[in-house]
Scaffold this motif. Sequence first.
Motif, PDB file in Angstrom:
ATOM      1  N   LEU A   1       0.826  -1.205   0.000  1.00 15.60           N
ATOM      2  CA  LEU A   1       0.000   0.000   0.000  1.00 15.60           C
ATOM      3  C   LEU A   1       0.862   1.257   0.000  1.00 15.60           C
ATOM      4  O   LEU A   1       0.524   2.249  -0.656  1.00 15.60           O
ATOM      5  N   LEU A   2       1.972   1.213   0.718  1.00 16.49           N
ATOM      6  CA  LEU A   2       2.838   2.390   0.793  1.00 16.49           C
ATOM      7  C   LEU A   2       3.585   2.647  -0.517  1.00 16.49           C
ATOM      8  O   LEU A   2       4.236   3.679  -0.662  1.00 16.49           O
ATOM      9  N   GLU A   3       3.473   1.720  -1.481  1.00 11.85           N
ATOM     10  CA  GLU A   3       4.065   1.923  -2.805  1.00 11.85           C
ATOM     11  C   GLU A   3       3.082   2.566  -3.788  1.00 11.85           C
ATOM     12  O   GLU A   3       3.439   2.841  -4.935  1.00 11.85           O
ATOM     13  N   LEU A   4       1.849   2.832  -3.344  1.00 15.50           N
ATOM     14  CA  LEU A   4       0.899   3.561  -4.185  1.00 15.50           C
ATOM     15  C   LEU A   4       1.382   4.992  -4.377  1.00 15.50           C
ATOM     16  O   LEU A   4       2.253   5.468  -3.635  1.00 15.50           O
ATOM     17  N   PRO A   5       0.840   5.716  -5.370  1.00 14.30           N
ATOM     18  CA  PRO A   5       1.283   7.104  -5.580  1.00 14.30           C
ATOM     19  C   PRO A   5       1.216   7.927  -4.299  1.00 14.30           C
ATOM     20  O   PRO A   5       0.280   7.800  -3.499  1.00 14.30           O
ATOM     21  N   ALA A   6       2.225   8.770  -4.098  1.00 10.41           N
ATOM     22  CA  ALA A   6       2.379   9.489  -2.837  1.00 10.41           C
ATOM     23  C   ALA A   6       1.191  10.368  -2.497  1.00 10.41           C
ATOM     24  O   ALA A   6       0.869  10.579  -1.324  1.00 10.41           O
ATOM     25  N   ASP A   7       0.509  10.900  -3.511  1.00 11.13           N
ATOM     26  CA  ASP A   7      -0.599  11.819  -3.223  1.00 11.13           C
ATOM     27  C   ASP A   7      -1.923  11.098  -2.988  1.00 11.13           C
ATOM     28  O   ASP A   7      -2.956  11.750  -2.794  1.00 11.13           O
TER      29      ASP A   7
ATOM     30  N   LEU B   1      -8.213  10.536   8.385  1.00 10.60           N
ATOM     31  CA  LEU B   1      -7.688  10.434   7.028  1.00 10.60           C
ATOM     32  C   LEU B   1      -6.213  10.802   7.011  1.00 10.60           C
ATOM     33  O   LEU B   1      -5.726  11.564   7.847  1.00 10.60           O
ATOM     34  N   THR B   2      -5.508  10.263   6.026  1.00 10.36           N
ATOM     35  CA  THR B   2      -4.104  10.595   5.866  1.00 10.36           C
ATOM     36  C   THR B   2      -3.755  10.456   4.381  1.00 10.36           C
ATOM     37  O   THR B   2      -4.643  10.402   3.528  1.00 10.36           O
ATOM     38  N   THR B   3      -2.484  10.416   4.067  1.00 11.49           N
ATOM     39  CA  THR B   3      -2.027  10.213   2.692  1.00 11.49           C
ATOM     40  C   THR B   3      -0.899   9.189   2.693  1.00 11.49           C
ATOM     41  O   THR B   3      -0.244   8.957   3.722  1.00 11.49           O
ATOM     42  N   ILE B   4      -0.655   8.607   1.544  1.00  7.88           N
ATOM     43  CA  ILE B   4       0.473   7.679   1.418  1.00  7.88           C
ATOM     44  C   ILE B   4       1.781   8.405   1.725  1.00  7.88           C
ATOM     45  O   ILE B   4       2.643   7.874   2.442  1.00  7.88           O
ATOM     46  N   GLN B   5       1.950   9.606   1.217  1.00  7.50           N
ATOM     47  CA  GLN B   5       3.188  10.349   1.484  1.00  7.50           C
ATOM     48  C   GLN B   5       3.402  10.563   2.976  1.00  7.50           C
ATOM     49  O   GLN B   5       4.515  10.386   3.491  1.00  7.50           O
ATOM     50  N   ASN B   6       2.346  10.940   3.685  1.00  8.35           N
ATOM     51  CA  ASN B   6       2.475  11.182   5.113  1.00  8.35           C
ATOM     52  C   ASN B   6       2.889   9.910   5.851  1.00  8.35           C
ATOM     53  O   ASN B   6       3.772   9.930   6.727  1.00  8.35           O
ATOM     54  N   GLU B   7       2.276   8.786   5.482  1.00 11.40           N
ATOM     55  CA  GLU B   7       2.586   7.539   6.180  1.00 11.40           C
ATOM     56  C   GLU B   7       3.957   6.999   5.794  1.00 11.40           C
ATOM     57  O   GLU B   7       4.637   6.384   6.616  1.00 11.40           O
ATOM     58  N   CYS B   8       4.383   7.220   4.573  1.00  8.85           N
ATOM     59  CA  CYS B   8       5.756   6.825   4.195  1.00  8.85           C
ATOM     60  C   CYS B   8       6.794   7.575   5.015  1.00  8.85           C
ATOM     61  O   CYS B   8       7.879   7.081   5.276  1.00  8.85           O
ATOM     62  N   THR B   9       6.445   8.798   5.409  1.00 13.78           N
ATOM     63  CA  THR B   9       7.386   9.623   6.177  1.00 13.78           C
ATOM     64  C   THR B   9       7.321   9.324   7.663  1.00 13.78           C
ATOM     65  O   THR B   9       8.371   9.227   8.322  1.00 13.78           O
ATOM     66  N   TYR B  10       6.122   9.159   8.213  1.00 11.33           N
ATOM     67  CA  TYR B  10       5.967   9.148   9.663  1.00 11.33           C
ATOM     68  C   TYR B  10       5.488   7.825  10.256  1.00 11.33           C
ATOM     69  O   TYR B  10       5.702   7.593  11.449  1.00 11.33           O
ATOM     70  N   ASN B  11       4.797   6.987   9.503  1.00  7.71           N
ATOM     71  CA  ASN B  11       4.217   5.799  10.119  1.00  7.71           C
ATOM     72  C   ASN B  11       5.322   4.940  10.745  1.00  7.71           C
ATOM     73  O   ASN B  11       6.332   4.668  10.103  1.00  7.71           O
ATOM     74  N   PRO B  12       5.144   4.521  12.007  1.00  5.19           N
ATOM     75  CA  PRO B  12       6.180   3.683  12.627  1.00  5.19           C
ATOM     76  C   PRO B  12       6.453   2.384  11.874  1.00  5.19           C
ATOM     77  O   PRO B  12       7.566   1.871  11.922  1.00  5.19           O
ATOM     78  N   PHE B  13       5.446   1.878  11.167  1.00  3.71           N
ATOM     79  CA  PHE B  13       5.596   0.584  10.497  1.00  3.71           C
ATOM     80  C   PHE B  13       5.965   0.767   9.031  1.00  3.71           C
ATOM     81  O   PHE B  13       5.305   0.223   8.131  1.00  3.71           O
ATOM     82  N   VAL B  14       6.992   1.508   8.751  1.00  3.42           N
ATOM     83  CA  VAL B  14       7.523   1.619   7.396  1.00  3.42           C
ATOM     84  C   VAL B  14       8.572   0.521   7.265  1.00  3.42           C
ATOM     85  O   VAL B  14       9.735   0.690   7.610  1.00  3.42           O
ATOM     86  N   PHE B  15       8.130  -0.664   6.829  1.00  2.00           N
ATOM     87  CA  PHE B  15       9.007  -1.833   6.810  1.00  2.00           C
ATOM     88  C   PHE B  15      10.024  -1.731   5.673  1.00  2.00           C
ATOM     89  O   PHE B  15       9.686  -1.274   4.581  1.00  2.00           O
TER      90      PHE B  15
END
Length: 280
Positions: A250-256, A266-280
Amino acid sequence: MVIEHAPLEDELGDVLEKAMRCAELDETELGSRAGVPAEKIRDAWDYRYDFTADETLRLARELGLNEIGVVALASGRYPLPAIGGLPFCLYPLRTPHGIGVANAYIVADCGSQRGILFDTGADPEALRRVWPANIRHLDAIFITHPETEHLAGLADVQRRFGPVPVFGPVDSAISGAVALQEGSRMKLGIFDVETLATPGHAEAHNCYVVRAAGMPGGRSLLVSGDILFAGSIGGAYFCSERLKKHVKRLLELPADTAVAPGHGPLTTIQNECTYNPFVF
């Protein structure tokens, strides 16, 4: 577009507990590795936090978590993005669930009385109270997974709106639902809905990517169910390896891409790629 604020689904203690389950560690072993007393970790599960800054970082490192996101959660300052630019209207329908909320969503062509419903909330009466007055017809209902807080309002919605096609994951055992497999695509009015099969939190789980047909460059929406939240992920109740695989996917979907999770804001892929603790 209607935007309502919601609390984060998980606090730091929830994130540590989920990460420990994925890593197959108990508090004693994690504490020994990170140099943090096991009782402090247990206290965090009960939302009593007494970690030093260094202890927080050591726990994040031992669990393979994104340190930026863990520190943000520990400080109570997890960033959330402004959501805008979708080429359609999005209505978050938030119903109480435990100490948080369960989310359902309607997407609609702005100005239209017709919409598509994703999940049906934790309580039929609560769903009625937050239902947008202008949405009087449904073209379809999509269910992410058959847990009560995402399914409880289904029968009531069907009574109110008459025969509405219902779609869900393969082997979800949802009465009357048509099973959608990986890669299934459906066009409904201006909408194109793509199915992503994402078992992990539950054995039967789908996410849905919603795009406005005829707008190839338009921003899309991910209805992520209980796979990806703002600041966290779903519990690995079925399979932690599959859950991690699908979070990464899911985190490989377009950033916007805007993200509409089953719980929390609500959030965005870009936000979670940057901040989500579970960025494996």
